[in-house]
Design a protein around this motif. Sequence first.
Motif, PDB file in Angstrom:
ATOM      1  N   LEU A 387       0.821  -1.206   0.000  1.00  0.00           N
ATOM      2  CA  LEU A 387       0.000   0.000   0.000  1.00  0.00           C
ATOM      3  C   LEU A 387       0.859   1.263   0.000  1.00  0.00           C
ATOM      4  O   LEU A 387       0.520   2.251  -0.667  1.00  0.00           O
ATOM      5  CB  LEU A 387      -0.935  -0.006   1.216  1.00  0.00           C
ATOM      6  N   ALA A 388       1.951   1.260   0.738  1.00  0.00           N
ATOM      7  CA  ALA A 388       2.788   2.461   0.822  1.00  0.00           C
ATOM      8  C   ALA A 388       3.335   2.852  -0.549  1.00  0.00           C
ATOM      9  O   ALA A 388       3.348   4.029  -0.927  1.00  0.00           O
ATOM     10  CB  ALA A 388       3.920   2.239   1.820  1.00  0.00           C
ATOM     11  N   GLN A 389       3.822   1.880  -1.310  1.00  0.00           N
ATOM     12  CA  GLN A 389       4.312   2.173  -2.650  1.00  0.00           C
ATOM     13  C   GLN A 389       3.175   2.638  -3.564  1.00  0.00           C
ATOM     14  O   GLN A 389       3.354   3.519  -4.406  1.00  0.00           O
ATOM     15  CB  GLN A 389       4.996   0.937  -3.237  1.00  0.00           C
ATOM     16  N   PHE A 390       2.015   2.051  -3.389  1.00  0.00           N
ATOM     17  CA  PHE A 390       0.872   2.434  -4.226  1.00  0.00           C
ATOM     18  C   PHE A 390       0.467   3.892  -3.973  1.00  0.00           C
ATOM     19  O   PHE A 390       0.142   4.623  -4.918  1.00  0.00           O
ATOM     20  CB  PHE A 390      -0.300   1.493  -3.927  1.00  0.00           C
ATOM     21  N   ILE A 391       0.522   4.342  -2.712  1.00  0.00           N
ATOM     22  CA  ILE A 391       0.084   5.697  -2.379  1.00  0.00           C
ATOM     23  C   ILE A 391       0.979   6.744  -3.029  1.00  0.00           C
ATOM     24  O   ILE A 391       0.549   7.879  -3.266  1.00  0.00           O
ATOM     25  CB  ILE A 391       0.023   5.859  -0.845  1.00  0.00           C
ATOM     26  N   ARG A 392       2.199   6.390  -3.366  1.00  0.00           N
ATOM     27  CA  ARG A 392       3.062   7.344  -4.062  1.00  0.00           C
ATOM     28  C   ARG A 392       2.501   7.743  -5.421  1.00  0.00           C
ATOM     29  O   ARG A 392       2.825   8.813  -5.939  1.00  0.00           O
ATOM     30  CB  ARG A 392       4.461   6.743  -4.247  1.00  0.00           C
ATOM     31  N   ARG A 393       1.681   6.886  -5.986  1.00  0.00           N
ATOM     32  CA  ARG A 393       1.080   7.185  -7.300  1.00  0.00           C
ATOM     33  C   ARG A 393      -0.194   8.007  -7.186  1.00  0.00           C
ATOM     34  O   ARG A 393      -0.745   8.425  -8.197  1.00  0.00           O
ATOM     35  CB  ARG A 393       0.753   5.870  -8.018  1.00  0.00           C
ATOM     36  N   VAL A 394      -0.662   8.221  -5.947  1.00  0.00           N
ATOM     37  CA  VAL A 394      -1.941   8.886  -5.721  1.00  0.00           C
ATOM     38  C   VAL A 394      -1.715  10.373  -5.505  1.00  0.00           C
ATOM     39  O   VAL A 394      -0.667  10.799  -5.006  1.00  0.00           O
ATOM     40  CB  VAL A 394      -2.650   8.254  -4.497  1.00  0.00           C
ATOM     41  N   HIS A 395      -2.699  11.183  -5.901  1.00  0.00           N
ATOM     42  CA  HIS A 395      -2.654  12.621  -5.630  1.00  0.00           C
ATOM     43  C   HIS A 395      -2.358  12.835  -4.144  1.00  0.00           C
ATOM     44  O   HIS A 395      -2.935  12.165  -3.286  1.00  0.00           O
ATOM     45  CB  HIS A 395      -4.007  13.244  -5.997  1.00  0.00           C
ATOM     46  N   PRO A 396      -1.458  13.759  -3.791  1.00  0.00           N
ATOM     47  CA  PRO A 396      -1.047  13.898  -2.382  1.00  0.00           C
ATOM     48  C   PRO A 396      -2.212  14.091  -1.419  1.00  0.00           C
ATOM     49  O   PRO A 396      -2.228  13.484  -0.342  1.00  0.00           O
ATOM     50  CB  PRO A 396      -0.134  15.136  -2.412  1.00  0.00           C
ATOM     51  N   GLU A 397      -3.166  14.925  -1.753  1.00  0.00           N
ATOM     52  CA  GLU A 397      -4.308  15.121  -0.847  1.00  0.00           C
ATOM     53  C   GLU A 397      -5.133  13.843  -0.713  1.00  0.00           C
ATOM     54  O   GLU A 397      -5.586  13.495   0.383  1.00  0.00           O
ATOM     55  CB  GLU A 397      -5.183  16.262  -1.354  1.00  0.00           C
ATOM     56  N   ASP A 398      -5.337  13.136  -1.833  1.00  0.00           N
ATOM     57  CA  ASP A 398      -6.089  11.880  -1.773  1.00  0.00           C
ATOM     58  C   ASP A 398      -5.332  10.819  -0.992  1.00  0.00           C
ATOM     59  O   ASP A 398      -5.921  10.020  -0.261  1.00  0.00           O
ATOM     60  CB  ASP A 398      -6.382  11.375  -3.190  1.00  0.00           C
ATOM     61  N   GLY A 399      -3.988  10.799  -1.145  1.00  0.00           N
ATOM     62  CA  GLY A 399      -3.189   9.844  -0.387  1.00  0.00           C
ATOM     63  C   GLY A 399      -3.303  10.071   1.110  1.00  0.00           C
ATOM     64  O   GLY A 399      -3.409   9.119   1.888  1.00  0.00           O
ATOM     65  N   ALA A 400      -3.303  11.344   1.528  1.00  0.00           N
ATOM     66  CA  ALA A 400      -3.464  11.648   2.947  1.00  0.00           C
ATOM     67  C   ALA A 400      -4.824  11.193   3.447  1.00  0.00           C
ATOM     68  O   ALA A 400      -4.969  10.698   4.575  1.00  0.00           O
ATOM     69  CB  ALA A 400      -3.289  13.147   3.178  1.00  0.00           C
ATOM     70  N   ALA A 401      -5.868  11.330   2.600  1.00  0.00           N
ATOM     71  CA  ALA A 401      -7.210  10.890   2.988  1.00  0.00           C
ATOM     72  C   ALA A 401      -7.255   9.372   3.146  1.00  0.00           C
ATOM     73  O   ALA A 401      -7.923   8.851   4.060  1.00  0.00           O
ATOM     74  CB  ALA A 401      -8.225  11.351   1.948  1.00  0.00           C
ATOM     75  N   ILE A 402      -6.540   8.644   2.293  1.00  0.00           N
ATOM     76  CA  ILE A 402      -6.513   7.178   2.399  1.00  0.00           C
ATOM     77  C   ILE A 402      -5.832   6.757   3.701  1.00  0.00           C
ATOM     78  O   ILE A 402      -6.323   5.888   4.428  1.00  0.00           O
ATOM     79  CB  ILE A 402      -5.805   6.572   1.179  1.00  0.00           C
ATOM     80  N   VAL A 403      -4.707   7.384   4.011  1.00  0.00           N
ATOM     81  CA  VAL A 403      -3.982   7.049   5.247  1.00  0.00           C
ATOM     82  C   VAL A 403      -4.845   7.346   6.461  1.00  0.00           C
ATOM     83  O   VAL A 403      -4.918   6.557   7.417  1.00  0.00           O
ATOM     84  CB  VAL A 403      -2.651   7.820   5.304  1.00  0.00           C
ATOM     85  N   ALA A 404      -5.547   8.494   6.446  1.00  0.00           N
ATOM     86  CA  ALA A 404      -6.404   8.847   7.580  1.00  0.00           C
ATOM     87  C   ALA A 404      -7.556   7.861   7.722  1.00  0.00           C
ATOM     88  O   ALA A 404      -7.962   7.508   8.834  1.00  0.00           O
ATOM     89  CB  ALA A 404      -6.938  10.268   7.401  1.00  0.00           C
ATOM     90  N   ALA A 405      -8.092   7.395   6.594  1.00  0.00           N
ATOM     91  CA  ALA A 405      -9.237   6.489   6.646  1.00  0.00           C
ATOM     92  C   ALA A 405      -8.867   5.146   7.247  1.00  0.00           C
ATOM     93  O   ALA A 405      -9.614   4.594   8.063  1.00  0.00           O
ATOM     94  CB  ALA A 405      -9.817   6.310   5.242  1.00  0.00           C
TER      95      ALA A 405
END
Length: 845
Positions: A387-405
Amino acid sequence: MLDEAETGRSGPQGLFSALAEPQLARFPQRLAADPWREGAIFAAVLIGLSLVLTLAQSRALTNGAIVDLLPTEAIFALLIGAALFPLRYLWIAVATYAVAFLLAVSMRIGMDPAYLPPGVSTGWAVTFGLVLNALPALAAGLFGRWLMTTVQARGLPGRAGREDMLLLVGTVLAYIVLAGAMLPLVVASLYDPGWTTPLGAGSDLTEAGLFRAVRIGLCAMALMLLLLDRPDRKNLTVALAIQPAFVALGLLRIEGFAVHPTLDVVMLALAVALMAPAYAAVVANVMGVVVYVVITGEFLVQIPITSVDVLRLELASVILMMLVCLLLLLRYRTILERRQSGETIGRLQRVQELATVGYFVLDLRNNQVRVDEVAAGILGTGLKFDLAQFIRRVHPEDGAAIVAAISDLTLGQRTLSFQLSPGPVWAGEAAARFISVHGWFEERAGAVAYAYGVLIDLTSDHRREVALGDALAELSDHQNRQTEIFSIVSHELRTPASVISMLVEELDAGASWDEMGPRMRAVSEQLLSVLADMRQTVRPEENLPVRIETVRPSEIAETVRNTFLLMADTKGVEIGLDLSPLAWMPRMTDRVRLVQAISNLVKNAILHSECGRIIISYVEEEGPVGFWRVMDDGLGVPEAARATLFEPFRRGDGLRTARTDGSGLGLYVTKSSIELLGGTVAYVPDPSGGSIFELRVPMTVPAEAEAPAAPAAAEKKPGQRGRILMAEDSELIGELLVARLNRLFEEVVWVKNGADALAAYTVIQPDVVLTDLFMPEMGGDDLTSTLRERGADCLIIGMTAAAIGDERTRFEEAGTDLVLTKPVSTKQLLEVLDRLEARARARAG
């Protein structure tokens, strides 16, 4: 059929239930598809079963026509057929029943000459037995069919198997009730008390017939359960493996080792229903009961009830038999639900193959994600990734929302959307995909947590949505403007049109032109200004051509000031002039447009700025260019609103501006008019507070000048009708009505809104209240209802521009004595007052 989806069940299970057919409906479908083949099989099986049971029961000592036909097993065909057959094929069931009945009776008569009671003719017994057995069976089957279709049409929650249960239980219960109700009548009217029954002395035929009816009805339910499906090899194997138990039970009964002939076989059937697979238990019990009857000749044949204990055993056997049938039905319903769930999963899999929907499971211990093939294709990953490597491909704001969720498990589910770059890191929105994720959290033993759910590729939908949103926004803005225009036209034209009509009436009543002429000119110019505003906004390409004429700037300033003096007075606003000496010199310009532009600025200041003073100034610059300024000491224009100040339909913000008159076009039209004359208009904030609007308009010097005329004052004459309180927020209509009412009443009090009218009423106690409907702070209908609640018994007259419709209804419901349509004439007022006063005198007398 699709409207029959289950509402009590969520998700695809409830939705796809609309595609499920009742299991018993499959037999009628097969019959309708091949009536001769399926009808022949049905007739052969039911006739054969009837003959087998008849032959087996002929050995029973307690059997005979008196009990055997009360009722008979031949009704199986008619009861099942009436409940299940399409009505156009019901004749197959009727014919099957008739043949089975006639063959069974003929067989018994041939085998036992004493089958019929002495003196009873064969034709009489066969005819009455055939008809009397058919009536309750036919009625019960049709009732079960009607019950199922009626409840199904109204929406039956939990479709799987419930239609079948409703049909079977309804049919059998109806048969037991109808047959039980007929038995006393048949026994009393058709049976000879002198007949010797096989049950022995003191036997009760009604009681015996009722037990027999219950068993036959429950056996019919078991046969209909058998029609729910066709046994496969597995079911037949299980059913045949159970048959030795029924054979052994029958043999034990013959040898005298039994508790009770009917209770023993029911107990065995209950054990089979509990332990065997659902449909195999149905097949095994139907086959087993037939085997038991063939061996013993008992079960369906009523035994003599010689004691209370025997009666109790008979009742226990009947109750257990009911439980067996219901248990089999409930167990089979469970099978149907599993089958329907399997079909639902299959449908979902087929749908998923055609849609961009994938599934995922996230292990929150190590942040490892597993996905199916569809999800892997959407995300551009393997079937397992970090998941951590995958989040690098995500828009930064969306990635932060995924981590928070995923760090908060207090909520059971999440819905997230994110943008995903095709590369190893986020590289902007140019080639990004738009993904929506719907996930659920689940905690296992040992604090192990998982997230699972679906992800949907919304890229194409998002791009279409953006394009559609832009188009809809443009269309909505255009439509809103059209709606506002129609609403504004209705409102803006109503006041000047009403005032013109009232002015004409004043002239007809004897008012001088010197008094009414300036007002007529002002309101005419207002009307022309409104029309010009609308035309300039709606169809700018069709504007009236510029008309250059000789004017004096001082005359324009005086005209604007005089037009708004009354409106300014009511607001406590002073309008002053600051004109250079050149303002009295003749100049050439478009008088209508210039008056319109300056009037809009003055009117806006009065209505919106909450100022105490307005100054209209004029100087000339080289050219000559007329330099006009409209200044006020009010609130000024907020900085946030200045960018859109000259756009159309901007009426300020808040309740204050929403309640004031105005089309929202004033500043837009001012700017358009001045630019059409080759000039400019600008807003300049006043550092000391307030607003300054500056207009620069090119002028030319004419060859000759014109002088303006001064208006003359009119004389006011009081009337003789007491006090009247008038509530009217329009300045022009109010001014004219006051002049008119002064000729009819001793005292006229004019207020501008309903709240002021309510306060004034307590002080002056008027004889008549005349009120408009739409006013600031309190409308005329609310004013009327409040006055009536406070005990006001004076005449209350409403005014509205609507001749019919909701506005008049609101007034009438509030309690007005009468509603007048604007413009209100003197003659109309006199007629109404005379009529209302006559009515009041009649009430007093």
